[in-house]
Design a protein around this motif. Structure first.
Motif, PDB file in Angstrom:
ATOM      1  N   UNK A 240       0.806  -1.224   0.000  1.00 57.19           N
ATOM      2  CA  UNK A 240       0.000   0.000   0.000  1.00 57.19           C
ATOM      3  C   UNK A 240       0.842   1.279   0.000  1.00 57.19           C
ATOM      4  N   UNK A 263       6.140  -2.808 -12.775  1.00 59.21           N
ATOM      5  CA  UNK A 263       4.772  -2.454 -12.395  1.00 59.21           C
ATOM      6  C   UNK A 263       3.957  -3.684 -12.009  1.00 59.21           C
ATOM      7  N   UNK A 266       4.156  -3.317  -8.503  1.00 61.30           N
ATOM      8  CA  UNK A 266       3.212  -2.268  -8.090  1.00 61.30           C
ATOM      9  C   UNK A 266       1.809  -2.844  -7.925  1.00 61.30           C
ATOM     10  N   UNK A 267       1.468  -3.815  -8.773  1.00 67.13           N
ATOM     11  CA  UNK A 267       0.152  -4.458  -8.653  1.00 67.13           C
ATOM     12  C   UNK A 267       0.087  -5.282  -7.371  1.00 67.13           C
ATOM     13  N   UNK A 268       1.075  -6.140  -7.149  1.00 70.08           N
ATOM     14  CA  UNK A 268       0.968  -7.085  -6.027  1.00 70.08           C
ATOM     15  C   UNK A 268       1.207  -6.402  -4.681  1.00 70.08           C
ATOM     16  N   UNK A 270       0.077  -3.469  -4.223  1.00 67.60           N
ATOM     17  CA  UNK A 270      -1.043  -2.531  -4.153  1.00 67.60           C
ATOM     18  C   UNK A 270      -0.555  -1.093  -3.970  1.00 67.60           C
ATOM     19  N   UNK A 271       0.467  -0.753  -4.754  1.00 65.53           N
ATOM     20  CA  UNK A 271       1.008   0.602  -4.695  1.00 65.53           C
ATOM     21  C   UNK A 271       0.098   1.572  -5.450  1.00 65.53           C
ATOM     22  N   UNK A 272       0.202   2.822  -5.084  1.00 61.07           N
ATOM     23  CA  UNK A 272      -0.429   3.893  -5.847  1.00 61.07           C
ATOM     24  C   UNK A 272       0.662   4.822  -6.360  1.00 61.07           C
ATOM     25  N   UNK A 273       0.712   4.987  -7.676  1.00 66.43           N
ATOM     26  CA  UNK A 273       1.621   5.955  -8.307  1.00 66.43           C
ATOM     27  C   UNK A 273       0.743   7.056  -8.866  1.00 66.43           C
TER      28      UNK A 273
ATOM     29  N   UNK B 245      -4.092  -1.697 -11.828  1.00 64.60           N
ATOM     30  CA  UNK B 245      -3.082  -2.719 -12.137  1.00 64.60           C
ATOM     31  C   UNK B 245      -3.501  -4.017 -11.451  1.00 64.60           C
ATOM     32  N   UNK B 273      -1.905   5.355 -11.134  1.00 65.25           N
ATOM     33  CA  UNK B 273      -1.755   3.922 -11.371  1.00 65.25           C
ATOM     34  C   UNK B 273      -1.873   3.251 -10.014  1.00 65.25           C
ATOM     35  N   UNK B 275      -2.246  -0.426  -7.905  1.00 61.77           N
ATOM     36  CA  UNK B 275      -2.264  -1.881  -7.868  1.00 61.77           C
ATOM     37  C   UNK B 275      -3.337  -2.397  -6.933  1.00 61.77           C
ATOM     38  N   UNK B 277      -4.952  -6.224  -5.070  1.00 64.29           N
ATOM     39  CA  UNK B 277      -5.125  -7.668  -4.864  1.00 64.29           C
ATOM     40  C   UNK B 277      -6.568  -7.848  -4.423  1.00 64.29           C
TER      41      UNK B 277
END
Lengths: 335, 335
Positions: A240, A263, A266-268, A270-273, B245, B273, B275, B277
């Motif tokens: 996160x 990226x 970034x998905x796994x 659960x990041x926010x860019x 994502x 962007x 991510x 789960x």
């Protein structure tokens, strides 16, 4: 004061191919137009020199129009009104966007009067200007720093980064780590700007240095540089985690990078860019300026400036800010 | 019904190097353990086959533990309780996470009873399961589709994508564009799943096809594939666009991509962007299942399934879902 009839400007002479060179610019003297109704004449005293200006030298679609060949470059500046056909009095200090010349004839509506009692004039281009607002908006609105966060800041000796580190601490960050180029800058990051740890990216192994400085990972990353920094930050971010994307200096001169950010991570994670342009956050100035002026006055906020003297040095200042020649805000003083 | 003493499982025999091959799997018969207090024995009827499982075949740190060599793979399944030492009655239909075997002995606490009147059992692994919830959460919570948006969806003939396109329309999207591989799938995207436009990524020039399908750009992109799709979507997104994502199939087998997404564009377009789960959105099931069951029942939501028959076909099904052999949800039916 005599009202001048002529002024000097920096023109774009040619579009750079990669890093700009001196011959891409020209110092031109030209006659000042007559003031029309609603206009003011400003004698500029300081000009802001910012990395994003490099993008405007290219002729390609972007969020802001390219500079035109044979016309003056433009950027933030501050100065004194020396003639007026509008409701801004002579003697008023104003910021505006028609810099890169010694005098600017502008519509009064495009000038912002400032209170010169609040701080020295150059601060209105830095900590009290869009530079400071960029840091503040990135941390509060975009990456949403929370108390206890570990925050990583690129270009930490630069104008935005040096202010951002101090604001992050003020917002309750547990640990603030800054990256800068070379031992002189990293020492300033620690000693002048109060970061908890500093990384010298020129010393190599950015990932290893970040892991050592932030053994429990990072929660927030403020990205002004892109490239390897962004890749390494994504790897170090905790679940996160949040990234504020405020620029990508490492790519401004068109250098290709082999640092592809992952990226999928970034998905796994659960990041926010999230990208930002400071122009979307101008209403925040009302909150920010009184806070920042207090911090500056009471010494909570330390700023640094790198000043080039005279309009003819403006191109050199721009080349410098793109290669990290500055500590803190890059400015040109006009005399 | 006789209670079996043995079952068959699919084990991980070796870690794949790139794309998995048949010898990475082994079909193993083993004795079922005695039921302990609090446990149930489930006869599995359907197994879900999902791209993310490829990641668990590698021995590397991730958001979910790797499969162990010599042990059964695991994944979502649905079945019937045939013995119980817990407060779930024999005859109950349950979903659980201990698939890749014909019978599972599990703690009752890790099983979710479902209402078999609501839909056919396999839907609880697809549109009414985490597959559908992924689409719903991605569009409502992560990328926040708003009425009037133009939405681009990768893997649009796949399990998540096919449902996502229909949900996006239900949320008021103005235009929904799907990408799929080959003319058969793109026709299904248009005719079965009701997308407004379909792109065949195997036909090349993804950027050109997307520009034609979305001449005014896109506002939301649901990314399940990464790579070239993600790069092209960032280029096509409008100011303040959002990307969910949810995976990166194109990289799961370790293929390197030369499609570096331009995150400087993400900064200047102020993109987000984010991510996700699906496990972070399980509380949304309470909202989602009644909606989705109604959509399924009244024909608003069309689903497709690709079914492999028998446990021994499970490895082939996994290889298939990684290479796009499926339309809609990839399932294994256990008989």
């Amino acid at each position: 004061m005599t009202i001048p009839t002529h002024t000097r400007e920096i023109h774009l002479a040619a579009r750079p191919n990669g890093a700009p060179v001196a011959t891409d610019f020209a110092l031109v003297e030209r006659e000042l137009p007559e003031l029309a109704d609603g206009q003011i004449l400003v004698r500029n005293t300081w000009m802001s020199v910012d990395p994003y200006m490099r993008g405007r030298m290219d002729d390609k679609p972007s969020y802001i129009a390219p500079f035109e060949i044979g016309a003056a470059l433009e950027g933030s500046a501050i100065g004194e009104v020396i003639a007026s056909k509008a409701d801004i009095a002579v003697g008023t200090t104003v910021t505006h966007f028609a810099g890169w010349r010694e005098h600017s004839v502008i519509d009064a509506a495009s000038a912002t009067p400032v209170d010169p009692e609040l701080a020295a004039p150059q601060h209105f281009l830095g900590a009290l200007g869009t530079t400071g607002l960029t840091a503040y908006a990135a941390l509060t609105e975009v990456a949403k720093v929370e108390p206890g966060d570990t925050v990583f800041i690129s270009a930490a000796a630069g104008a935005v980064g040096s202010v951002a580190g101090q604001i992050a601490k003020a917002l309750g960050a547990k640990r603030v780590i800054g990256s800068a180029g070379g031992p002189v800058k990293t020492r300033k990051v620690l000693e002048e700007f109060g970061f908890d740890a500093a990384i010298d990216y020129r010393a190599g192994d950015l990932a290893g240095q970040l892991a050592e400085a932030a053994p429990d990972g990072i929660d927030v990353y403020l990205d002004s540089v892109g490239g390897e920094h962004l890749k390494v930050a994504i790897e170090a971010l905790n679940q996160h985690g949040r990234i504020a994307l405020v620029g990508a200096i490492s790519g401004y001169n068109g250098a290709t990078t082999h640092s592809t950010p992952d990226l999928y991570l970034a998905a796994t994670k659960e990041l926010t860019l999230r990208g930002m342009l400071v122009t979307s956050y101008l209403p925040l100035f009302a909150d920010y300026i009184p806070k920042a002026a207090t911090w500056l006055a009471d010494g909570t906020l330390h700023t640094a400036e790198t000043t080039y003297e005279g309009l003819d040095q403006a191109p050199a200042a721009l080349l410098g800010v793109l290669t990290g020649a500055n500590t803190g805000k890059m400015l040109v003083r006009l005399t």
